[in-house]
Write an enzyme that holds these catalytic residues in place. Structure first.
Site, PDB file in Angstrom:
ATOM      1  N   HIS A  94    -107.321   1.772  90.375  1.00 32.15           N
ATOM      2  CA  HIS A  94    -106.696   0.906  89.369  1.00 32.15           C
ATOM      3  C   HIS A  94    -105.347   1.401  88.875  1.00 32.15           C
ATOM      4  CE1 HIS A  94    -108.603   3.832  86.607  1.00 32.15           C
ATOM      5  NE2 HIS A  94    -107.634   3.498  85.774  1.00 32.15           N
TER       6      HIS A  94
HETATM    7  C1  UD1 Z   1    -105.689   0.850  81.174  1.00 28.01           C
HETATM    8  C2  UD1 Z   1    -104.978   2.163  80.830  1.00 28.01           C
HETATM    9  C3  UD1 Z   1    -105.278   3.204  81.895  1.00 28.01           C
HETATM   10  C4  UD1 Z   1    -106.790   3.348  82.096  1.00 28.01           C
HETATM   11  C5  UD1 Z   1    -107.408   1.998  82.368  1.00 28.01           C
HETATM   12  C6  UD1 Z   1    -108.900   2.173  82.402  1.00 28.01           C
HETATM   13  C7  UD1 Z   1    -102.827   1.985  79.670  1.00 28.01           C
HETATM   14  C8  UD1 Z   1    -101.357   2.091  79.818  1.00 28.01           C
HETATM   15  N1  UD1 Z   1    -103.533   1.998  80.804  1.00 28.01           N
HETATM   16  O1  UD1 Z   1    -105.129   0.380  82.380  1.00 28.01           O
HETATM   17  O2  UD1 Z   1    -104.767   4.453  81.488  1.00 28.01           O
HETATM   18  O3  UD1 Z   1    -107.021   4.224  83.167  1.00 28.01           O
HETATM   19  O4  UD1 Z   1    -107.065   1.080  81.308  1.00 28.01           O
HETATM   20  O5  UD1 Z   1    -109.575   1.122  82.965  1.00 28.01           O
HETATM   21  O6  UD1 Z   1    -103.307   1.884  78.579  1.00 28.01           O
HETATM   22  N2  UD1 Z   1    -107.616  -7.129  82.317  1.00 28.01           N
HETATM   23  C9  UD1 Z   1    -108.634  -8.024  82.395  1.00 28.01           C
HETATM   24  N3  UD1 Z   1    -109.691  -7.879  81.553  1.00 28.01           N
HETATM   25  C10 UD1 Z   1    -109.785  -6.901  80.636  1.00 28.01           C
HETATM   26  C11 UD1 Z   1    -108.725  -5.989  80.550  1.00 28.01           C
HETATM   27  C12 UD1 Z   1    -107.649  -6.107  81.393  1.00 28.01           C
HETATM   28  O7  UD1 Z   1    -108.612  -8.943  83.205  1.00 28.01           O
HETATM   29  O8  UD1 Z   1    -110.798  -6.818  79.900  1.00 28.01           O
HETATM   30  C13 UD1 Z   1    -106.468  -7.266  83.242  1.00 28.01           C
HETATM   31  C14 UD1 Z   1    -105.293  -8.029  82.629  1.00 28.01           C
HETATM   32  O9  UD1 Z   1    -104.717  -8.811  83.631  1.00 28.01           O
HETATM   33  C15 UD1 Z   1    -104.346  -6.917  82.254  1.00 28.01           C
HETATM   34  C16 UD1 Z   1    -104.612  -5.869  83.329  1.00 28.01           C
HETATM   35  O10 UD1 Z   1    -106.002  -5.970  83.604  1.00 28.01           O
HETATM   36  O11 UD1 Z   1    -103.006  -7.320  82.214  1.00 28.01           O
HETATM   37  C17 UD1 Z   1    -104.265  -4.460  82.924  1.00 28.01           C
HETATM   38  O12 UD1 Z   1    -104.903  -4.121  81.696  1.00 28.01           O
HETATM   39  P1  UD1 Z   1    -104.287  -2.973  80.751  1.00 28.01           P
HETATM   40  O13 UD1 Z   1    -105.217  -2.677  79.638  1.00 28.01           O
HETATM   41  O14 UD1 Z   1    -102.882  -3.303  80.400  1.00 28.01           O
HETATM   42  O15 UD1 Z   1    -104.168  -1.737  81.699  1.00 28.01           O
HETATM   43  P2  UD1 Z   1    -105.218  -1.150  82.742  1.00 28.01           P
HETATM   44  O16 UD1 Z   1    -104.643  -1.265  84.102  1.00 28.01           O
HETATM   45  O17 UD1 Z   1    -106.566  -1.702  82.480  1.00 28.01           O
HETATM   46  N1  UDP Z   2    -116.658   3.325  85.112  1.00 28.55           N
HETATM   47  C1  UDP Z   2    -117.629   2.349  84.989  1.00 28.55           C
HETATM   48  N2  UDP Z   2    -117.627   1.300  85.871  1.00 28.55           N
HETATM   49  C2  UDP Z   2    -116.713   1.189  86.878  1.00 28.55           C
HETATM   50  C3  UDP Z   2    -115.699   2.192  86.982  1.00 28.55           C
HETATM   51  C4  UDP Z   2    -115.706   3.242  86.073  1.00 28.55           C
HETATM   52  O1  UDP Z   2    -118.511   2.435  84.118  1.00 28.55           O
HETATM   53  O2  UDP Z   2    -116.778   0.210  87.649  1.00 28.55           O
HETATM   54  C5  UDP Z   2    -116.652   4.434  84.124  1.00 28.55           C
HETATM   55  C6  UDP Z   2    -116.652   5.832  84.706  1.00 28.55           C
HETATM   56  O3  UDP Z   2    -117.967   6.293  84.940  1.00 28.55           O
HETATM   57  C7  UDP Z   2    -115.977   6.636  83.627  1.00 28.55           C
HETATM   58  C8  UDP Z   2    -114.952   5.657  83.078  1.00 28.55           C
HETATM   59  O4  UDP Z   2    -115.434   4.354  83.424  1.00 28.55           O
HETATM   60  O5  UDP Z   2    -116.901   6.969  82.603  1.00 28.55           O
HETATM   61  C9  UDP Z   2    -113.587   5.887  83.680  1.00 28.55           C
HETATM   62  O6  UDP Z   2    -112.745   4.831  83.320  1.00 28.55           O
HETATM   63  P1  UDP Z   2    -111.517   4.348  84.198  1.00 28.55           P
HETATM   64  O7  UDP Z   2    -111.637   4.838  85.595  1.00 28.55           O
HETATM   65  O8  UDP Z   2    -111.393   2.886  83.984  1.00 28.55           O
HETATM   66  O9  UDP Z   2    -110.283   5.011  83.441  1.00 28.55           O
HETATM   67  P2  UDP Z   2    -109.561   6.432  83.541  1.00 28.55           P
HETATM   68  O10 UDP Z   2    -110.598   7.491  83.395  1.00 28.55           O
HETATM   69  O11 UDP Z   2    -108.838   6.470  84.839  1.00 28.55           O
HETATM   70  O12 UDP Z   2    -108.583   6.396  82.414  1.00 28.55           O
END
Ligand code: UD1
Ligand code: UDP
Length: 368
Positions: free
Chosen positions: A204
């Protein structure tokens, strides 16, 4: 002591839960604020249900947006709440935009700021999370570090010794508390998988999934791997739309809930990921992990865990995957990744900001 705990995105929930529990056991008043950065049931609600987190006391409902829009909305919504609640301490976890937005507001509010996961550094300024980490640490009063490398980073950056606390890894508290429940589920059977026979993938990071030039070689590598080992990929919403051209042999499924994902990790033969938290969980579970990045802010998982950095070159990924399948690394876990980090954090906060606290908000100078 009145404490606001902030959560808002998937990797926050498992970090905030042990801190909330330990603070409540210490008779602190805990207020849970949800920023709304993540909002889909599969990215949010399932974690509250799986982890038994009580419903948030306040919801900021910021949703998605550019970095500036999202961080700005968090700040604009959090500021009046802090003014109204007048907490002694605000606890932020990790490195997401919600962490940064609430940290900046707290720093100007007169409340003390505690950062859980302080000191992690990838030294990669193209990662939005690196900016969030560095800035959050800079305005924090309590720097709660998960590992000695994080402590060294903070010392090198000139923070005062009384701000730095090596407390261990809160994510591991939640993992150890829930592992048996996760393993008792029928997650694998539901997906037709057998323990020890499949590879689990998550992707991601914007650097990997936003640009087809970066993503295509990764998908090629996963397709190659799927010829020797079943591959399952719970897709983050950021990546879901980009996975159309993936090999049909790679099984793409919706994001997994916490307990299902822990079950999938614990029984995997190999994990390939660009997640921060997954590098740590695989280390504790003793499952080999290949990190599809050029750097990591969690180097202890390389030196004292099961993680290897493999970058984005498909040949290197497949070659390393095959050698790890043939000869998996030994299981080992860093010190203080023992399930008691939340407790240590509560002790630090009570000593510093409780009724007898040393660190009441004083305007005392931070390092220059
Ligand atoms: C965010 C965090 C990242 C973390 C990740 C965990 C920042 C800058 N990034 O990235 O560090 O590793 O979360 O998962 O804060 N979206 C949905 N549904 C949701 C949420 C998001 O569809 O419930 C989609 C939207 O299109 C959105 C995109 O995902 O624009 C990105 O979401 P965003 O929270 O901006 O960043 P992540 O890539 O999720
Ligand atoms: N995780 C989850 N379901 C998924 C992918 C990740 O429950 O499909 C959990 C994972 O076990 C860990 C956390 O989400 O506890 C990590 O989050 P993510 O990878 O989204 O973010 P990051 O750690 O990179 O910020």
């Amino acid at each position: 002591m009145r404490v606001i705990c902030v959560a808002g995105a998937r990797p926050n929930y498992m970090k905030v839960k042990p801190v909330m529990d330990a603070l409540e056991d210490s008779a602190a008043e805990v207020i849970l604020v949800h920023t709304g950065q993540h909002y889909d049931a599969a990215m949010n609600d399932v974690f509250f249900a799986d982890l038994g987190i009580r419903p948030p006391d306040h919801r900021l409902q910021v949703g998605s947006g550019s970095h500036a829009v999202q961080t700005g909305k968090v700040m604009a919504a959090f500021e009046p709440l802090v003014g109204q609640l007048r907490p002694d301490v605000v606890v932020v976890v990790g490195d997401v935009n919600s962490t940064l937005g609430c940290a900046l507001v707290t720093a100007k509010s007169g409340a003390l700021l505690a950062h859980v996961e302080a000191g992690l550094r990838s030294r990669d300024w193209t990662m939005p999370e690196e900016i969030n980490r560095v800035v959050t640490d800079r305005v924090s009063d309590f720097l709660l570090a998960p590992s000695p490398d994080a402590v060294s980073n903070l010392r090198r950056e000139g923070y005062r010794e009384d701000q730095i606390h090596l407390v261990g890894n809160v994510m591991v508290d939640t993992l150890l508390a829930n592992l048996d429940r996760a393993l008792a589920r029928d997650t694998l059977a539901g997906l037709g998988l057998r323990a020890g026979e499949y590879a689990l993938v998550t992707l991601h990071r914007p650097a990997n999934v936003d640009d087809p030039e970066a993503l295509t070689p990764l998908l090629t590598a996963l397709g190659e791997l799927a010829r020797v080992c079943p591959v399952v990929l719970p897709a983050h919403p950021r990546a879901a739309g980009q996975l159309r051209d993936i090999s049909p042999q790679v099984r793409v499924i919706p994001p997994a809930g916490y307990l299902d994902f822990i079950a999938l990790q614990a029984s995997a033969r190999l994990v390939l990921t660009d997640s921060g938290g997954v590098q740590e969980e695989t280390t504790v579970l003793g499952v080999p992990c290949l990190t599809l990045r050029e750097n990591t802010e969690r180097p202890i998982t390389l030196t004292e865990g099961t993680n290897q950095l493999v970058g984005r070159d498909p040949e290197r990924i497949v070659k390393t995957a095959l050698s790890v399948l043939a000869a998996p690394p030994p299981r080992r876990s860093p010190a203080l990744w023992d399930g008691r980090a939340g407790q240590r954090i509560a002790e630090v906060l009570l000593a510093g900001a409780g009724p007898e606290g040393r660190l009441r908000p004083t305007g005392e100078s931070l390092p220059g």
